[in-house]
Design a protein around this motif. Sequence first.
Motif, PDB file in Angstrom:
ATOM      1  N   GLY A 142      15.305  15.288 -85.080  1.00  0.00           N
ATOM      2  CA  GLY A 142      15.490  15.784 -86.435  1.00  0.00           C
ATOM      3  C   GLY A 142      14.846  14.876 -87.461  1.00  0.00           C
ATOM      4  N   TYR A 143      14.772  15.387 -88.683  1.00  0.00           N
ATOM      5  CA  TYR A 143      14.172  14.649 -89.794  1.00  0.00           C
ATOM      6  C   TYR A 143      15.143  14.632 -90.961  1.00  0.00           C
ATOM      7  CZ  TYR A 143       9.889  15.485 -87.144  1.00  0.00           C
ATOM      8  OH  TYR A 143       8.946  15.539 -86.143  1.00  0.00           O
ATOM      9  N   GLY A 144      15.242  13.496 -91.628  1.00  0.00           N
ATOM     10  CA  GLY A 144      16.081  13.412 -92.812  1.00  0.00           C
ATOM     11  C   GLY A 144      15.558  14.332 -93.899  1.00  0.00           C
ATOM     12  N   ARG A 145      16.440  15.110 -94.485  1.00  0.00           N
ATOM     13  CA  ARG A 145      16.014  16.014 -95.559  1.00  0.00           C
ATOM     14  C   ARG A 145      15.782  15.255 -96.851  1.00  0.00           C
ATOM     15  NH1 ARG A 145      20.455  19.874 -97.739  1.00  0.00           N
ATOM     16  NH2 ARG A 145      20.839  17.976 -98.952  1.00  0.00           N
ATOM     17  N   ASP A 146      16.712  14.368 -97.195  1.00  0.00           N
ATOM     18  CA  ASP A 146      16.625  13.610 -98.439  1.00  0.00           C
ATOM     19  C   ASP A 146      16.252  12.153 -98.204  1.00  0.00           C
ATOM     20  OD1 ASP A 146      17.556  15.963 -99.665  1.00  0.00           O
ATOM     21  OD2 ASP A 146      19.644  15.353 -99.326  1.00  0.00           O
ATOM     22  N   GLN A 147      16.500  11.641 -97.011  1.00  0.00           N
ATOM     23  CA  GLN A 147      16.203  10.263 -96.667  1.00  0.00           C
ATOM     24  C   GLN A 147      14.893  10.180 -95.895  1.00  0.00           C
ATOM     25  OE1 GLN A 147      18.081   7.626 -97.515  1.00  0.00           O
ATOM     26  NE2 GLN A 147      19.804   8.746 -98.408  1.00  0.00           N
ATOM     27  N   TRP A 148      14.156   9.106 -96.099  1.00  0.00           N
ATOM     28  CA  TRP A 148      12.879   8.903 -95.411  1.00  0.00           C
ATOM     29  C   TRP A 148      13.204   8.457 -93.979  1.00  0.00           C
ATOM     30  CZ3 TRP A 148       8.230   8.201 -98.754  1.00  0.00           C
ATOM     31  CH2 TRP A 148       7.056   8.211 -98.012  1.00  0.00           C
ATOM     32  N   PRO A 164      22.082  14.599 -94.380  1.00  0.00           N
ATOM     33  CA  PRO A 164      21.526  15.937 -94.131  1.00  0.00           C
ATOM     34  C   PRO A 164      20.204  15.808 -93.375  1.00  0.00           C
ATOM     35  CG  PRO A 164      22.200  15.692 -96.426  1.00  0.00           C
ATOM     36  CD  PRO A 164      22.259  14.327 -95.812  1.00  0.00           C
ATOM     37  N   GLN A 165      20.073  16.546 -92.299  1.00  0.00           N
ATOM     38  CA  GLN A 165      18.842  16.476 -91.527  1.00  0.00           C
ATOM     39  C   GLN A 165      18.409  17.876 -91.102  1.00  0.00           C
ATOM     40  OE1 GLN A 165      19.021  15.225 -87.239  1.00  0.00           O
ATOM     41  NE2 GLN A 165      21.003  14.362 -87.843  1.00  0.00           N
ATOM     42  N   ILE A 166      17.132  17.975 -90.767  1.00  0.00           N
ATOM     43  CA  ILE A 166      16.559  19.229 -90.299  1.00  0.00           C
ATOM     44  C   ILE A 166      16.313  19.090 -88.804  1.00  0.00           C
ATOM     45  CG2 ILE A 166      14.631  20.844 -90.521  1.00  0.00           C
ATOM     46  CD1 ILE A 166      14.273  19.838 -93.378  1.00  0.00           C
ATOM     47  N   GLU A 221      10.126  11.228-101.759  1.00  0.00           N
ATOM     48  CA  GLU A 221      10.772  10.804-100.514  1.00  0.00           C
ATOM     49  C   GLU A 221      11.491  11.927 -99.784  1.00  0.00           C
ATOM     50  OE1 GLU A 221      13.149   7.327-101.398  1.00  0.00           O
ATOM     51  OE2 GLU A 221      11.355   6.079-101.362  1.00  0.00           O
ATOM     52  N   ARG A 222      11.667  13.071-100.409  1.00  0.00           N
ATOM     53  CA  ARG A 222      12.279  14.201 -99.724  1.00  0.00           C
ATOM     54  C   ARG A 222      11.268  14.860 -98.803  1.00  0.00           C
ATOM     55  NH1 ARG A 222      16.929  16.574-102.128  1.00  0.00           N
ATOM     56  NH2 ARG A 222      16.204  18.576-101.322  1.00  0.00           N
ATOM     57  N   LEU A 223      11.762  15.517 -97.762  1.00  0.00           N
ATOM     58  CA  LEU A 223      10.869  16.188 -96.840  1.00  0.00           C
ATOM     59  C   LEU A 223      10.231  17.397 -97.504  1.00  0.00           C
ATOM     60  CD1 LEU A 223      11.212  16.731 -93.096  1.00  0.00           C
ATOM     61  CD2 LEU A 223      10.853  18.759 -94.513  1.00  0.00           C
ATOM     62  N   SER A 224       8.905  17.484 -97.406  1.00  0.00           N
ATOM     63  CA  SER A 224       8.146  18.654 -97.828  1.00  0.00           C
ATOM     64  C   SER A 224       7.353  19.137 -96.628  1.00  0.00           C
ATOM     65  CB  SER A 224       7.181  18.300 -98.968  1.00  0.00           C
ATOM     66  OG  SER A 224       7.866  17.829-100.098  1.00  0.00           O
ATOM     67  N   TYR A 225       7.051  20.415 -96.599  1.00  0.00           N
ATOM     68  CA  TYR A 225       6.216  20.951 -95.524  1.00  0.00           C
ATOM     69  C   TYR A 225       4.753  20.877 -95.945  1.00  0.00           C
ATOM     70  CZ  TYR A 225      10.503  22.453 -93.321  1.00  0.00           C
ATOM     71  OH  TYR A 225      11.733  22.460 -92.733  1.00  0.00           O
ATOM     72  N   ARG A 226       3.922  20.564 -94.967  1.00  0.00           N
ATOM     73  CA  ARG A 226       2.512  20.303 -95.254  1.00  0.00           C
ATOM     74  C   ARG A 226       1.621  21.153 -94.364  1.00  0.00           C
ATOM     75  NH1 ARG A 226      -0.569  14.395 -95.184  1.00  0.00           N
ATOM     76  NH2 ARG A 226      -2.681  15.192 -94.826  1.00  0.00           N
ATOM     77  N   GLU A 265      -6.072  25.119 -89.239  1.00  0.00           N
ATOM     78  CA  GLU A 265      -4.850  24.760 -89.962  1.00  0.00           C
ATOM     79  C   GLU A 265      -3.920  23.976 -89.058  1.00  0.00           C
ATOM     80  OE1 GLU A 265      -1.003  27.026 -91.969  1.00  0.00           O
ATOM     81  OE2 GLU A 265      -3.002  27.913 -92.149  1.00  0.00           O
ATOM     82  N   TYR A 266      -3.403  22.878 -89.594  1.00  0.00           N
ATOM     83  CA  TYR A 266      -2.389  22.079 -88.898  1.00  0.00           C
ATOM     84  C   TYR A 266      -1.174  21.974 -89.815  1.00  0.00           C
ATOM     85  CZ  TYR A 266      -6.179  20.699 -85.769  1.00  0.00           C
ATOM     86  OH  TYR A 266      -7.222  20.718 -84.869  1.00  0.00           O
ATOM     87  N   ARG A 267      -0.003  22.218 -89.262  1.00  0.00           N
ATOM     88  CA  ARG A 267       1.223  22.217 -90.052  1.00  0.00           C
ATOM     89  C   ARG A 267       2.173  21.137 -89.545  1.00  0.00           C
ATOM     90  NH1 ARG A 267       0.057  27.615 -89.051  1.00  0.00           N
ATOM     91  NH2 ARG A 267       1.570  27.754 -87.359  1.00  0.00           N
ATOM     92  N   HIS A 268       2.717  20.378 -90.454  1.00  0.00           N
ATOM     93  CA  HIS A 268       3.779  19.419 -90.118  1.00  0.00           C
ATOM     94  C   HIS A 268       4.554  19.148 -91.407  1.00  0.00           C
ATOM     95  CE1 HIS A 268       1.299  15.642 -91.244  1.00  0.00           C
ATOM     96  NE2 HIS A 268       0.499  16.650 -91.424  1.00  0.00           N
ATOM     97  N   HIS A 269       4.839  17.906 -91.725  1.00  0.00           N
ATOM     98  CA  HIS A 269       5.589  17.625 -92.942  1.00  0.00           C
ATOM     99  C   HIS A 269       5.027  16.375 -93.604  1.00  0.00           C
ATOM    100  CE1 HIS A 269       7.655  14.832 -90.228  1.00  0.00           C
ATOM    101  NE2 HIS A 269       8.090  14.202 -91.298  1.00  0.00           N
ATOM    102  N   ALA A 270       5.448  16.153 -94.823  1.00  0.00           N
ATOM    103  CA  ALA A 270       4.991  14.998 -95.591  1.00  0.00           C
ATOM    104  C   ALA A 270       6.101  14.557 -96.525  1.00  0.00           C
ATOM    105  CB  ALA A 270       3.731  15.346 -96.380  1.00  0.00           C
ATOM    106  N   ARG A 271       5.900  13.401 -97.111  1.00  0.00           N
ATOM    107  CA  ARG A 271       6.832  12.906 -98.131  1.00  0.00           C
ATOM    108  C   ARG A 271       6.010  12.271 -99.244  1.00  0.00           C
ATOM    109  NH1 ARG A 271      12.094  12.898 -95.900  1.00  0.00           N
ATOM    110  NH2 ARG A 271      12.081  12.975 -93.616  1.00  0.00           N
TER     111      ARG A 271
END
Length: 548
Positions: A125-131, A226-228, A361-366, A378-384
Motif C-alpha cells: 500500500g501507499y500512504g494517502r497523505d503521508q510520504w 490512511p493508505q491506498i 506530499e499527498r499521493l497523486s496519480y501520474r 503511456e505509463y501510469r503510476h503515482h507521484a508526489r
Amino acid sequence: MKRPLAAILALFLAAAACPGIVHAKDSSPASVLQSVAPGLVRVEIDLQYDKGEPPVGVTDQDPGSRSRPVHSLAEVVEEERPLETTGFLVAPDVVVAMDWTIHPRFIKTIHVRVAGDETTAQVTGYGRDQWAVFLHLAKPLAGTKPLSFSTGRGVYLATYYRLEGGMVRELLPFPSRIQQFEGGRTWRIAEQQGVAITPDGRPVGLVLSRRLPLDDSWQISPTRWPQIPVADYATSLDRLGKTTRQTLLRVRLSFRSPKASPASGRQRYRADAEDEGDGDQATERDVLGVVLPGNRVAVLAALRPVTTARLQRITIHPDGGAPIPARFLASLKDFGVLVVEPETPLTGAPVAQVALSTLIERLSYRADVVLQGESRVEYRHHARINGLRTGPRLDAYPELPDMGDAGRAFLFTTDLELAVLPVAHREHSWKRAPRFGPNQGGAELTPARLLATAVAALPASADPANIPVIEGDENRLAWLGAELQPMTRELARANNVAENTQDGETGALVTYVHPGSPAALAGISAGAVLLRLRVPGEPLPLIPADLS
C-alpha cells in the motif's frame, strides 16, 4: 522550499543487528538510540533499465557527509548497487519507508536486511497523505522488534543511513522550525525523517513528511495512517487509463510546405527565422492535445508565427474513434499552446481547482504520455509534489523529485481531476534563445488551472500575430522602412555607442530610410544607430542583434 529526491532518499540505514528494546532510564543519546534500534531495518531497491530507459532521479550517497556527492539513479544501476533507504518495522512482517515514487517497471526486487538476516518484500500500500510506502516481509527478521508507539513530548528524531562506507545511527533534535502561512495552516517543518522519541526512549510517531501539524495528531502508529492498498491502487490506475484516453488525444497538424523568404538587395531583419529548431520543414506533426471544458482542446505545440502561418488543417484522433476535424481558435500568448475547437464535442477530465499547496506530499496519480509518430506510449503510476516554486506573475508551479523526467508527466488528483501538465512557456519573439522546442521540448510542469483560465480568457489571452494566414501572406514582413547594417565593435566605437551596444554586440546602423516610411515619419535618418525597439505592453525591448 524545494525538496529534491536527494532529500527524500537521504535516510540510509545501518546493517548492525541490535538486541531487544532497552527502555532508557536517562536521556543519554546512546540509550535513546538503543531503545529504537531493533525497529530499524535497511530497505534495498534493486533497480533496472526498462526498454532501454534508465530510472530517472538523483540520490545522495553518504548523505551525512560534508561533500554529499550526488548520483543519478542510472549510475546506481551501472554501479550494481541497490538504492537504499531507511525502513521502520511497525509489525513483525510490516515495514514503512519513504515512498520512492519510482515506476515499478524500473524495480527488479525489494530486499529488507538486518545484520545476519534478510528477506524479500512486496509493496502492499501507499500512504494517502503521508510520504510513505508499506511493505510486507516474506518472513520476520531475526533480532528485530517492531516499534511500539505511544504519546508524549518528542525531543529527538532518530534515523539510520549509510555514511563513509558504513552504517550510522544519528540522533537529532526534534524539529523546532515553524511556518505560518497567511490565511492558511501553521506547520512544523522537518528537514530530516526518522522516528520521534521522548527523553526516556519511547517512540511517539514517524516523521516521513516534511510538514507536521503543530498539535499531537501525528502521534499515532503508521498502521493507522490512511493508505491506498495495492488492489485499490491498481483499480485507480485502470480508471486513470480510461480518463487519459478521453482527455489526452493525438492531434495531427498539417502545414503547407514552407516558401523561401523574399530576396532583397539589402540586409533584412525578421523577428522569426526559418531555422527555428521546431521542425519548420515538416508538413505534418503529431502532438498531444488536452480536452478542456467548453469543447476546447489545448494542443501542446509551441509553434512560432512563421510556422503557425502555414497551418492548414487540424485533425483530432480520439481513442478508438473516427478522426474529428477541428477549427483553429488562437495561439496563447504566454503558453506554447494552440487552442482549437473540434467539430464533434469532446469531454475530458475536470480540471482541479484546488490550490497545489493542498496536494504537497499527498499521493497523486501520474500518467507519462508521449507520442512516437502515430503511436501512443503511456505509463501510469503515482507521484508526489514535493514543493512549489514561484513562477511568472507570482503563480506557484509544482516540483517533483524526478524533475528530469517531468516533461511528459500529467498529474491527477485521487478524484482523477487534472491538476498538473507539461506546458512550454512561450518566449516571445523579441526574446533571445527561446526555451521551447518541438511538441513538449522544454515543457515545464504547470498547474492545469492556469492553462484552463488562459483558454477561458480568450481572446484577451491570445497572440494575434501567431495565426494561420493565406499562402500569399506567409512571408509578409512588418515594415519599418529603414535598411540596417549590423553593429560591429569598430562601428560602435566610431559612433561612440560602445557602452550602449555591449561593444558592438547589439544594435544596428541605419544605412537608408525609405521616403514616407514609418522610419522617415519618426524622424530617423541614415547614420542613426538603432539600439532597441520598445514593444507596447511588453517588459523587454527588441534588440536588433536578436533579429535574423
